[in-house]
Design a protein around this motif. Structure first.
Motif, short mmCIF file in Angstrom:
data_model
loop_
_atom_site.label_atom_id
_atom_site.label_comp_id
_atom_site.label_asym_id
_atom_site.label_seq_id
_atom_site.Cartn_x
_atom_site.Cartn_y
_atom_site.Cartn_z
N GLN A 1 2.96 1.76 -3.26
CA GLN A 1 2.16 2.21 -4.21
C GLN A 1 1.77 3.61 -4.23
O GLN A 1 1.51 4.53 -5.06
CB GLN A 1 0.76 1.33 -4.59
N LEU A 2 1.47 4.22 -2.98
CA LEU A 2 1.02 5.45 -2.46
C LEU A 2 1.94 6.35 -2.87
O LEU A 2 1.61 7.35 -3.56
CB LEU A 2 0.77 5.61 -1.12
N VAL A 3 3.14 6.11 -2.51
CA VAL A 3 4.15 7.09 -2.76
C VAL A 3 4.80 7.00 -4.29
O VAL A 3 4.85 8.09 -4.87
CB VAL A 3 5.54 6.79 -1.84
N ILE A 4 4.76 5.90 -4.94
CA ILE A 4 5.24 5.97 -6.21
C ILE A 4 4.18 6.64 -7.35
O ILE A 4 4.55 7.10 -8.28
CB ILE A 4 5.62 4.45 -6.57
N ASN A 5 2.84 6.28 -6.91
CA ASN A 5 1.56 6.94 -7.90
C ASN A 5 1.30 8.11 -7.38
O ASN A 5 0.28 8.49 -8.11
CB ASN A 5 0.75 5.67 -7.99
N MET A 6 1.92 8.52 -6.35
CA MET A 6 1.09 9.79 -5.73
C MET A 6 1.13 10.92 -6.85
O MET A 6 0.12 11.65 -7.08
CB MET A 6 1.93 10.39 -4.53
N ARG A 7 1.90 10.74 -7.89
CA ARG A 7 2.00 11.88 -8.92
C ARG A 7 0.65 11.93 -9.84
O ARG A 7 0.23 13.06 -10.23
CB ARG A 7 3.28 11.86 -9.79
N VAL B 1 12.77 2.85 -1.39
CA VAL B 1 12.41 3.91 -2.18
C VAL B 1 11.46 4.90 -1.57
O VAL B 1 11.57 6.06 -1.98
CB VAL B 1 11.66 3.02 -3.35
N ALA C 1 12.73 8.80 -1.74
CA ALA C 1 11.86 9.73 -2.71
C ALA C 1 11.34 10.72 -1.68
O ALA C 1 11.54 11.88 -2.34
CB ALA C 1 11.01 8.84 -3.37
N ALA C 2 10.88 10.37 -0.60
CA ALA C 2 10.07 11.38 0.08
C ALA C 2 11.23 12.38 0.77
O ALA C 2 10.71 13.60 0.86
CB ALA C 2 9.22 10.74 1.47
N VAL D 1 0.96 -1.17 -0.10
CA VAL D 1 -0.06 0.06 0.11
C VAL D 1 0.79 1.12 -0.01
O VAL D 1 0.87 2.20 -0.76
CB VAL D 1 -1.04 0.05 1.29
#
Lengths: 238, 99
Positions: free
Chosen positions: A77-83, A213, A217-218, A74
């Motif tokens: 996916q949240l962080v990678i797809n936040m865009r 990741v 990224a954050a 979860v």
């Protein structure tokens, strides 16, 4: 009205052809990657059909292969797809009045980097038929390529399939390098992310890849946002 | 854990991320920090995913290095995604023939 819809649908498909061809080759690499991680061509195709995203799927199959937790999935996916939230937000501002809630719910599925880029480049308001046409042909390329890659993973010699696994990563390079070259602030964020990620890989090895990741990224994006707040008009380009 | 459960979670989260703002959210994000953060996130995510994982992507450090170099050079000159991606793969394959 009916012929209008038809015209818009075909126009969306035409604009989606280059996206579809690009997806075909990239998802071929994803299919091979998934096969190497022990997933069948069918499973990989189901993932592609239900997710329609490159980076999220690439890390997702790694979480699956590593037997990660659902919480990790979860968060990853949240962080990678936040865009996509930002893209969806931006697109929602230029929708044709015929875009009902039902159409919005359906088209949300197809907001990818490339579809967003083409749609936001349109001078006209976006109609549902236009988006359906584009999503249909793009998703067809994405799913077909995945299935072919998954099957090819079994057939192709290792020398070829190993070389194909670099496809996804080099596409990421192709997305990141041009803006990093033009904008030093993006370059600073990219260097910070690369440095942190390398640190996690070789030193902080107790952190799983998915969480590493997220943290890298954050931290890199927060570093960029704190030091170089970004001007508004550039927002739409992400 | 069944793979179907992972896929359901993956797809569900990815869909909600797109659907909620697209369908319900109409206002603009005010915070300058958060807007900047969202602007930088894609680059930070893609970089963290790529470096250093790309060097291990082809099962051979040398071929991966060749592919990475070709990708960096072609991307620097703004070539289309497909060209960059396939050339990098070709470079990794060709390098592998000489090892």
């Amino acid at each position: 009205m009916r012929s209008d819809n038809r015209h818009e649908f075909l126009r969306g498909m035409a604009h989606g052809i280059p996206i579809s061809l690009g997806y075909l080759s990239v998802s071929f690499g994803f299919g091979i990657l998934a096969f190497k991680l022990g997933l069948s061509a069918f499973t990989a195709s189901v993932i592609s059909a239900s997710n329609l995203t490159s980076a999220g799927q690439a890390i997702g199959v790694k979480v699956i292969a590593a037997g990660g937790t659902l919480l990790e999935m979860v968060l990853v996916q949240l962080v990678i797809n936040m865009r996509y939230s930002l893209m969806a937000l931006s697109l929602s501002q230029k929708l044709h009045p015929s875009f009902t809630t039902g159409h919005r719910l359906a088209c949300s599925y197809g907001i990818t980097d490339e579809i967003f880029a083409v749609c936001s480049g349109q001078p006209k308001l976006i109609t549902p038929a236009y988006m359906y046409g584009m999503i249909l042909i793009a998703a067809a390329g994405w799913i077909t390529g995945t299935a072919l890659g998954g099957v090819a993973g079994e057939i192709l010699p290792d020398s070829v399939s190993d070389a194909m696994k670099i496809v996804l990563y080099s596409m990421f390079i192709a997305i990141v390098v041009p803006p990093a070259r033009k904008d030093r602030r993006v370059l600073a964020v990219v260097i910070a992310a690369a440095a942190l990620s390398t640190l996690f890989r070789y030193v902080l090895t107790f952190v799983s890849e998915g969480f590493a990741v997220i943290i890298c990224a954050a931290a890199a994006a927060a570093f960029g946002a704190a030091l170089f707040p970004h001007e508004e008009e550039k927002e739409a380009e992400t | 854990m069944p793979i179907a459960l992972y896929i359901l979670v993956m797809a569900g989260v990815t869909y909600l991320i797109r659907m909620i703002p697209f369908t319900f959210f109409r206002k603009k994000i005010k915070s300058r920090f958060f807007r900047s953060f969202l602007y930088y996130i894609p680059y930070a995510v893609l970089t963290a995913m790529t470096i250093p994982a790309i060097f291990y992507s082809t099962e051979n450090f040398i071929t991966a290095l060749a592919g990475t170099a070709v990708a960096l050079i072609l991307a620097f000159f703004d070539l289309p995604l497909i060209v960059v991606a396939l050339s990098a793969s070709l470079a990794a394959f060709l390098t592998g023939l000489f090892l």
